[in-house]
Design an enzyme around this catalytic site. Structure first.
Site, PDB file in Angstrom:
ATOM      1  N   ASP A  91       3.448   9.512  -0.582  1.00 33.73           N
ATOM      2  CA  ASP A  91       2.275   8.689  -0.257  1.00 33.73           C
ATOM      3  C   ASP A  91       2.120   7.595  -1.303  1.00 33.73           C
ATOM      4  OD1 ASP A  91      -0.024   7.984   1.181  1.00 33.73           O
ATOM      5  OD2 ASP A  91      -0.712  10.055   1.298  1.00 33.73           O
ATOM      6  N   HIS A 123       0.821  -1.220   0.000  1.00 32.33           N
ATOM      7  CA  HIS A 123       0.000   0.000   0.000  1.00 32.33           C
ATOM      8  C   HIS A 123       0.853   1.266   0.000  1.00 32.33           C
ATOM      9  CE1 HIS A 123      -4.035  -1.810   0.816  1.00 32.33           C
ATOM     10  NE2 HIS A 123      -3.264  -2.829   1.119  1.00 32.33           N
TER      11      HIS A 123
HETATM   12  P1  ADQ Z   1      -3.159   5.767   4.859  1.00 33.09           P
HETATM   13  O1  ADQ Z   1      -1.796   6.353   4.974  1.00 33.09           O
HETATM   14  O2  ADQ Z   1      -3.860   5.508   6.118  1.00 33.09           O
HETATM   15  O3  ADQ Z   1      -3.127   4.436   3.979  1.00 33.09           O
HETATM   16  P2  ADQ Z   1      -5.107   7.209   2.974  1.00 33.09           P
HETATM   17  O4  ADQ Z   1      -4.991   6.597   1.656  1.00 33.09           O
HETATM   18  O5  ADQ Z   1      -5.123   8.680   2.950  1.00 33.09           O
HETATM   19  O6  ADQ Z   1      -3.980   6.873   4.003  1.00 33.09           O
HETATM   20  O7  ADQ Z   1      -6.454   6.672   3.630  1.00 33.09           O
HETATM   21  C1  ADQ Z   1      -6.942   7.177   4.827  1.00 33.09           C
HETATM   22  C2  ADQ Z   1      -8.397   6.734   5.036  1.00 33.09           C
HETATM   23  O8  ADQ Z   1      -8.759   7.066   6.371  1.00 33.09           O
HETATM   24  C3  ADQ Z   1      -9.360   7.457   4.101  1.00 33.09           C
HETATM   25  O9  ADQ Z   1     -10.359   6.558   3.676  1.00 33.09           O
HETATM   26  C4  ADQ Z   1      -9.952   8.556   4.992  1.00 33.09           C
HETATM   27  O10 ADQ Z   1     -11.272   8.926   4.673  1.00 33.09           O
HETATM   28  C5  ADQ Z   1      -9.900   7.917   6.369  1.00 33.09           C
HETATM   29  N1  ADQ Z   1      -9.734   8.958   7.394  1.00 33.09           N
HETATM   30  C6  ADQ Z   1      -8.767   9.880   7.453  1.00 33.09           C
HETATM   31  N2  ADQ Z   1      -8.995  10.715   8.510  1.00 33.09           N
HETATM   32  C7  ADQ Z   1     -10.111  10.291   9.106  1.00 33.09           C
HETATM   33  C8  ADQ Z   1     -10.881  10.742  10.244  1.00 33.09           C
HETATM   34  N3  ADQ Z   1     -10.554  11.815  10.950  1.00 33.09           N
HETATM   35  N4  ADQ Z   1     -11.986  10.058  10.591  1.00 33.09           N
HETATM   36  C9  ADQ Z   1     -12.338   8.960   9.873  1.00 33.09           C
HETATM   37  N5  ADQ Z   1     -11.680   8.510   8.780  1.00 33.09           N
HETATM   38  C10 ADQ Z   1     -10.580   9.162   8.411  1.00 33.09           C
HETATM   39  C11 ADQ Z   1      -2.186   3.611   3.276  1.00 33.09           C
HETATM   40  C12 ADQ Z   1      -1.182   4.334   2.362  1.00 33.09           C
HETATM   41  C13 ADQ Z   1      -1.915   5.180   1.324  1.00 33.09           C
HETATM   42  C14 ADQ Z   1      -2.910   4.314   0.535  1.00 33.09           C
HETATM   43  C15 ADQ Z   1      -3.794   3.514   1.483  1.00 33.09           C
HETATM   44  C16 ADQ Z   1      -4.657   2.510   0.727  1.00 33.09           C
HETATM   45  O11 ADQ Z   1      -0.300   5.138   3.141  1.00 33.09           O
HETATM   46  O12 ADQ Z   1      -0.980   5.789   0.428  1.00 33.09           O
HETATM   47  O13 ADQ Z   1      -3.720   5.149  -0.267  1.00 33.09           O
HETATM   48  O14 ADQ Z   1      -3.013   2.781   2.419  1.00 33.09           O
HETATM   49  O15 ADQ Z   1      -3.873   1.703  -0.086  1.00 33.09           O
END
Ligand code: ADQ
Length: 468
Positions: A364, A155
């Protein structure tokens, strides 16, 4: 149809009242369709870890979970996974730490995952492992006698070999990855970085023209599987949640001002400090926006036991305090900074109410928030996405205003451009991004990965049983 076994460091066991996020929903849909098993950590730590996984069955899915003891939590999870691999794979060579004892814990944990998972496997299963916590799992399962097809999806970014080889054990980890049959990455850049690492260690002859690699007679397929979102489901959530109390209160608090929103886990890779500084620069260089726009940053705390995370928290509090102290008015707080979680649908409603979405990680793998922001917009009056070129999502979301997250002046200019973009251009950019997201949806992600895994016909049979 083979049963799907998904393995991830952390699993979401269904609890009353708690809705899983987009990724968990996507994965669960795939597991459910194949009456599958989801195996991983339940998020709990105890003095002595349980000797057997606990099993829960719900809606055609079997959840098998293990807990960690304190040493495993510190050395495996916080130590090697989040203190070594996470910073290094996000190009934070300075913030990276390596300790033998933590690497040993990493290997031991992967051994424990394999030991508990192997007895639950059936001969026709296909096994889909997730992320950097579990690079050695296939090797350990093969040693336990498993011959099923196994794939790993990463990921996070895969770093260039010049960064990877800072890690003393990089060769062992690469070797471990080659026990999978399929290795999936978010972007072409990640696949190329992986292939160049293989070529560095084993020579160009290990690389095949069809993007697989062959080593010691084994062929490993590599591919790009960009993770996506369910555009229609997010659109529905966003529309419906606008009537919730939480959304109405947030919008009422704006007093008619325009809104820029950021939503990120509080992590140094998300570029929050740089973003806050860019917003300060924006208010300074475009003073006509003072008291006319608001910036809402939602950033729930994560990995609070890792020192780098408490440092970034302190930096953000200082920057917020300075900007608000400098520009605030009696009825206006320039930055509203909230360290809390919100239900997914409420977040989508917040995003729909914003004129600008700001997603500026310094590195990211993909970034689902960028995709969620676009999917949540009203197509007839969409908001504008400001996106870092260093997010994997920048490859697909080319209709965003692209920024370098370290360039405060450039970002200030981009924010100004985003708030002032004419409606025709907003619609055009939004439509283009939505089209790409519909093609590369969450369903396309798991379907294509599983199809690739199923196409692996002859799994290796040359690993001997090692657990006594
Ligand atoms: P993450 O680094 O966790 O994931 P991201 O892809 O931005 O990051 O996903 C975060 C998720 O958490 C989103 O669905 C978002 O809506 C949710 N979220 C964020 N803040 C929140 C809050 N305050 N309350 C509830 N929900 C919240 C890792 C990798 C990324 C990759 C993903 C998926 O680092 O690059 O996109 O996996 O593969």
């Amino acid at each position: 149809m083979s049963r799907l076994v998904a393995v991830s460091n952390r699993i979401s066991i269904p609890k009353r009242g708690a809705a899983p996020g987009g990724l968990a929903v996507g994965l669960l849909t795939a597991i459910q369709a194949r009456r599958g098993l989801w195996f991983g950590w339940d998020g709990e730590t105890s003095e002595v870890a349980g000797s057997e996984p606990s099993i829960v069955r719900k809606d055609d899915v079997t959840y098998a979970s293990i807990d960690f003891d304190k040493a495993e939590y510190y050395d495996f999870y916080l130590g090697f996974c989040n203190g070594t691999l996470w910073p290094l794979f996000h190009y934070f060579v300075d913030g990276f730490r390596y300790k033998d004892v933590q690497y040993e814990a990493y290997q031991r944990m992967n051994h424990r995952y394999a030991k508990h998972l192997a007895p639950l496997l059936e001969p026709d299963d296909i096994i889909w492992v997730h992320d950097y916590h579990l690079f050695p799992l296939a090797q350990r399962l093969r040693e336990a006698g498993a011959t099923q097809p196994m794939g790993l999806f990463l990921h996070i970014p895969f770093p260039n070999i010049e960064v990877l080889r800072v890690l003393p054990v990089y060769g062992e980890l690469l070797q471990a990855m080659l026990a999978y049959d399929v290795l999936g990455f978010q972007t072409e850049t990640d696949v190329q970085a992986f292939r160049s690492a293989v070529a560095y260690v084993w020579g160009e002859e290990a690389l095949n023209a069809d993007s697989s690699v062959t080593l010691g007679g084994r062929r490993v397929v590599t591919g790009v599987f960009p993770i996506g979102v369910d555009v229609d489901a997010i659109q529905r959530e966003a529309v419906e949640s606008q009537n919730t109390d939480a959304c109405k209160r947030m919008v009422a608090g704006l007093l008619g001002r325009k809104l820029m929103i950021g939503v990120d886990r509080l992590d140094y890779s998300k570029g929050l400090v740089e973003r806050f500084k860019a917003y300060e620069k924006f208010l300074e260089t475009h003073p006509e926006n003072q008291n006319r726009v608001s910036f809402l940053q939602i950033a729930p705390l994560s990995r609070t036991d890792v020192r780098a995370y408490s440092e970034i928290r302190r930096d953000l509090e200082q920057t917020t305090g300075r900007t608000n102290g400098r520009f605030a008015d009696t009825d206006w707080t320039p930055i509203r900074y909230l360290n809390r979680n919100f239900p997914h649908d409420v977040l989508m409603g917040f995003m729909r109410s914003a004129q600008v979405g700001i997603v500026t990680p310094v590195r990211d793998g993909m970034n689902l928030v960028a995709k969620e922001f676009v999917a949540a917009q009203d197509p007839s009056d969409p908001g504008v996405l400001v996106l870092s070129t260093l997010a994997g999502a920048a490859r697909e979301l080319t209709g965003a205003i692209m920024v370098n997250p370290y360039d405060a002046r450039g970002m200030a200019h981009a924010i100004q451009q985003a708030f002032n973009m004419p409606i025709a251009e907003r619609r055009e950019r939004h439509q283009a991004m939505n089209d790409v997201m519909r093609r590369n949806s969450i369903t396309a992600w798991h379907t294509s990965f599983i199809e690739t895994l199923e196409s692996v016909v002859e799994p290796p049979k040359d690993f001997r049983l090692r657990f006594g």
